[in-house]
Motif scaffolding. Structure first.
Motif, PDB file in Angstrom:
ATOM      1  N   ARG A  62      -3.049   6.943   4.066  1.00  0.00           N
ATOM      2  CA  ARG A  62      -3.559   8.187   4.648  1.00  0.00           C
ATOM      3  C   ARG A  62      -5.085   8.262   4.524  1.00  0.00           C
ATOM      4  O   ARG A  62      -5.774   8.710   5.439  1.00  0.00           O
ATOM      5  CB  ARG A  62      -2.917   9.382   3.950  1.00  0.00           C
ATOM      6  CG  ARG A  62      -3.282  10.726   4.588  1.00  0.00           C
ATOM      7  CD  ARG A  62      -2.872  11.865   3.693  1.00  0.00           C
ATOM      8  NE  ARG A  62      -3.090  13.163   4.304  1.00  0.00           N
ATOM      9  CZ  ARG A  62      -3.084  14.301   3.638  1.00  0.00           C
ATOM     10  NH1 ARG A  62      -2.883  14.292   2.319  1.00  0.00           N
ATOM     11  NH2 ARG A  62      -3.270  15.454   4.244  1.00  0.00           N
ATOM     12  N   ARG A  63      -5.607   7.829   3.369  1.00  0.00           N
ATOM     13  CA  ARG A  63      -7.057   7.869   3.156  1.00  0.00           C
ATOM     14  C   ARG A  63      -7.800   6.902   4.075  1.00  0.00           C
ATOM     15  O   ARG A  63      -8.989   7.079   4.339  1.00  0.00           O
ATOM     16  CB  ARG A  63      -7.389   7.570   1.690  1.00  0.00           C
ATOM     17  CG  ARG A  63      -7.005   8.690   0.735  1.00  0.00           C
ATOM     18  CD  ARG A  63      -7.615   8.492  -0.635  1.00  0.00           C
ATOM     19  NE  ARG A  63      -7.025   7.372  -1.355  1.00  0.00           N
ATOM     20  CZ  ARG A  63      -5.971   7.478  -2.149  1.00  0.00           C
ATOM     21  NH1 ARG A  63      -5.362   8.654  -2.324  1.00  0.00           N
ATOM     22  NH2 ARG A  63      -5.504   6.422  -2.789  1.00  0.00           N
ATOM     23  N   MET A  64      -7.098   5.886   4.563  1.00  0.00           N
ATOM     24  CA  MET A  64      -7.738   4.889   5.420  1.00  0.00           C
ATOM     25  C   MET A  64      -7.712   5.250   6.897  1.00  0.00           C
ATOM     26  O   MET A  64      -8.442   4.657   7.696  1.00  0.00           O
ATOM     27  CB  MET A  64      -7.054   3.531   5.248  1.00  0.00           C
ATOM     28  CG  MET A  64      -7.314   2.848   3.933  1.00  0.00           C
ATOM     29  SD  MET A  64      -6.716   1.138   3.962  1.00  0.00           S
ATOM     30  CE  MET A  64      -7.871   0.392   5.125  1.00  0.00           C
ATOM     31  N   LEU A  65      -6.854   6.195   7.282  1.00  0.00           N
ATOM     32  CA  LEU A  65      -6.731   6.530   8.702  1.00  0.00           C
ATOM     33  C   LEU A  65      -8.087   6.946   9.279  1.00  0.00           C
ATOM     34  O   LEU A  65      -8.828   7.708   8.661  1.00  0.00           O
ATOM     35  CB  LEU A  65      -5.708   7.660   8.901  1.00  0.00           C
ATOM     36  CG  LEU A  65      -4.244   7.336   8.605  1.00  0.00           C
ATOM     37  CD1 LEU A  65      -3.358   8.504   9.035  1.00  0.00           C
ATOM     38  CD2 LEU A  65      -3.788   6.052   9.285  1.00  0.00           C
ATOM     39  N   MET A  97       0.832  -1.193   0.000  1.00  0.00           N
ATOM     40  CA  MET A  97       0.000   0.000   0.000  1.00  0.00           C
ATOM     41  C   MET A  97       0.873   1.252   0.000  1.00  0.00           C
ATOM     42  O   MET A  97       1.885   1.303   0.705  1.00  0.00           O
ATOM     43  CB  MET A  97      -0.899  -0.020   1.257  1.00  0.00           C
ATOM     44  CG  MET A  97      -1.833   1.164   1.396  1.00  0.00           C
ATOM     45  SD  MET A  97      -2.890   0.999   2.873  1.00  0.00           S
ATOM     46  CE  MET A  97      -3.951  -0.363   2.380  1.00  0.00           C
ATOM     47  N   SER A  98       0.488   2.246  -0.778  1.00  0.00           N
ATOM     48  CA  SER A  98       1.243   3.499  -0.818  1.00  0.00           C
ATOM     49  C   SER A  98       0.875   4.384   0.370  1.00  0.00           C
ATOM     50  O   SER A  98      -0.163   4.185   1.019  1.00  0.00           O
ATOM     51  CB  SER A  98       0.952   4.252  -2.119  1.00  0.00           C
ATOM     52  OG  SER A  98      -0.380   4.768  -2.099  1.00  0.00           O
ATOM     53  N   ALA A  99       1.725   5.359   0.647  1.00  0.00           N
ATOM     54  CA  ALA A  99       1.452   6.287   1.749  1.00  0.00           C
ATOM     55  C   ALA A  99       0.141   7.046   1.546  1.00  0.00           C
ATOM     56  O   ALA A  99      -0.659   7.159   2.493  1.00  0.00           O
ATOM     57  CB  ALA A  99       2.636   7.241   1.924  1.00  0.00           C
ATOM     58  N   PRO A 100      -0.156   7.576   0.348  1.00  0.00           N
ATOM     59  CA  PRO A 100      -1.446   8.248   0.155  1.00  0.00           C
ATOM     60  C   PRO A 100      -2.647   7.319   0.370  1.00  0.00           C
ATOM     61  O   PRO A 100      -3.669   7.740   0.910  1.00  0.00           O
ATOM     62  CB  PRO A 100      -1.377   8.744  -1.297  1.00  0.00           C
ATOM     63  CG  PRO A 100       0.089   8.917  -1.564  1.00  0.00           C
ATOM     64  CD  PRO A 100       0.733   7.768  -0.822  1.00  0.00           C
ATOM     65  N   GLU A 101      -2.515   6.061  -0.052  1.00  0.00           N
ATOM     66  CA  GLU A 101      -3.602   5.102   0.153  1.00  0.00           C
ATOM     67  C   GLU A 101      -3.848   4.878   1.640  1.00  0.00           C
ATOM     68  O   GLU A 101      -4.998   4.833   2.100  1.00  0.00           O
ATOM     69  CB  GLU A 101      -3.275   3.769  -0.538  1.00  0.00           C
ATOM     70  CG  GLU A 101      -3.386   3.810  -2.045  1.00  0.00           C
ATOM     71  CD  GLU A 101      -2.898   2.531  -2.708  1.00  0.00           C
ATOM     72  OE1 GLU A 101      -3.492   2.131  -3.710  1.00  0.00           O
ATOM     73  OE2 GLU A 101      -1.914   1.932  -2.217  1.00  0.00           O
TER      74      GLU A 101
END
Length: 266
Positions: free
Chosen positions: A11-14, A5-9
């Motif tokens: 971040r959206r899940m937090l 998983m990428s960092a932006p992906e």
């Protein structure tokens, strides 16, 4: 679902109630700074070098307790991270796949990438919310020492990858009673999987792992962490029959009844 998983992906899940974010670094690193909401478990402390029938029964029992303690449950999406796309996070991925939990991924680039992207961090520690995890072991992604003994005799249908350094592989670096490597194994250092802390592109990884996709591929290292990273790469590349030798050289190299090689193999 992708195992990476990428960092932006992420971040959206937090904030998602079904996300279990696991920082696999030492507690000192976690306490200094971590991704918001993460719990911490240093997976390097849970290694295993006994893959006998009795040893695996104990591993299954203790690993289930560990996963229950950190809060893994069937509804949770579990994301592991390291400083980089590292071996501890990959070990977490392999561990959950072994227990038939496929809602799992590791953060590509790890905490270093997260910080480089400018995303928020925190110092607040988070307690475990215990669960009653009861995942079923999947023997198809595990190799024990007896499986390796059989695999050595099947050069055309089984490829063994030694994910350690060249020095460990050729025997000049000694970390067990025996020096060298498992007979027939080829050496692909796990560090070569990475570029600037993250996994290389799939095209570059394909060039490294020029192995027929229809054969069985087994990875090993010293303790089943670097090998887990290479296992994740094989799954990323679409290998259907990939396994990791859990005991790795920590078991094989310390058993005087098992064969070893020290010559380089191309």
């Amino acid at each position: 679902m992708s195992l990476v998983m990428s960092a932006p992906e992420l971040r959206r899940m937090l904030g998602n109630r079904n996300l279990l974010l696991v920082d696999t670094r030492p507690f000192s690193s976690y306490a200094d700074s971590h991704i918001p909401g993460a719990v911490n478990i240093d997976l390097m402390q849970f290694h295993w070098i006994d893959t006998s029938k009795q040893g695996m029964a104990q591993f299954n029992k203790q690993a289930t307790l560990l996963l229950s303690n950190i809060g893994v449950s069937k509804d949770k999406m579990v994301v592991f991270y390291d400083d980089v796309s590292g071996s501890s996070a990959a070990r977490g991925v392999w561990l959950l796949l072994y227990f038939s939990h496929d809602k799992v991924a590791m953060l590509d680039g790890g905490f270093n990438k997260w910080k480089a992207e400018g995303f928020k961090t925190e110092t607040k520690t988070h307690p475990f919310v215990h669960s009653n995890f009861n995942g079923k072991p999947d023997p198809r992604i595990l190799a024990d020492f007896s499986h390796i003994k059989s695999a050595i005799k099947k050069k055309k249908t089984v490829i063994i990858i030694d994910a350690r350094s060249k020095e460990e592989y050729d025997g000049s670096a000694v970390r067990a009673a025996h020096a060298g490597h498992i007979p027939t194994a080829i050496n692909i250092d796990w560090k070569d999987n990475l570029e600037q802390d993250a996994f290389k592109s799939l095209d570059k990884l394909e060039q490294m792992y020029k192995i027929p996709k229809d054969v069985e591929v087994i990875t090993y290292c010293q303790g089943g962490y670097r090998a887990a990273n290479s296992f994740v790469v094989l799954k990323m590349l679409g290998f259907k029959n990939a396994r990791m030798y859990l005991g790795s050289w920590g078991e094989w190299g310390n058993r005087l009844d098992l064969p070893v090689e020290t010559s380089s193999r191309k």
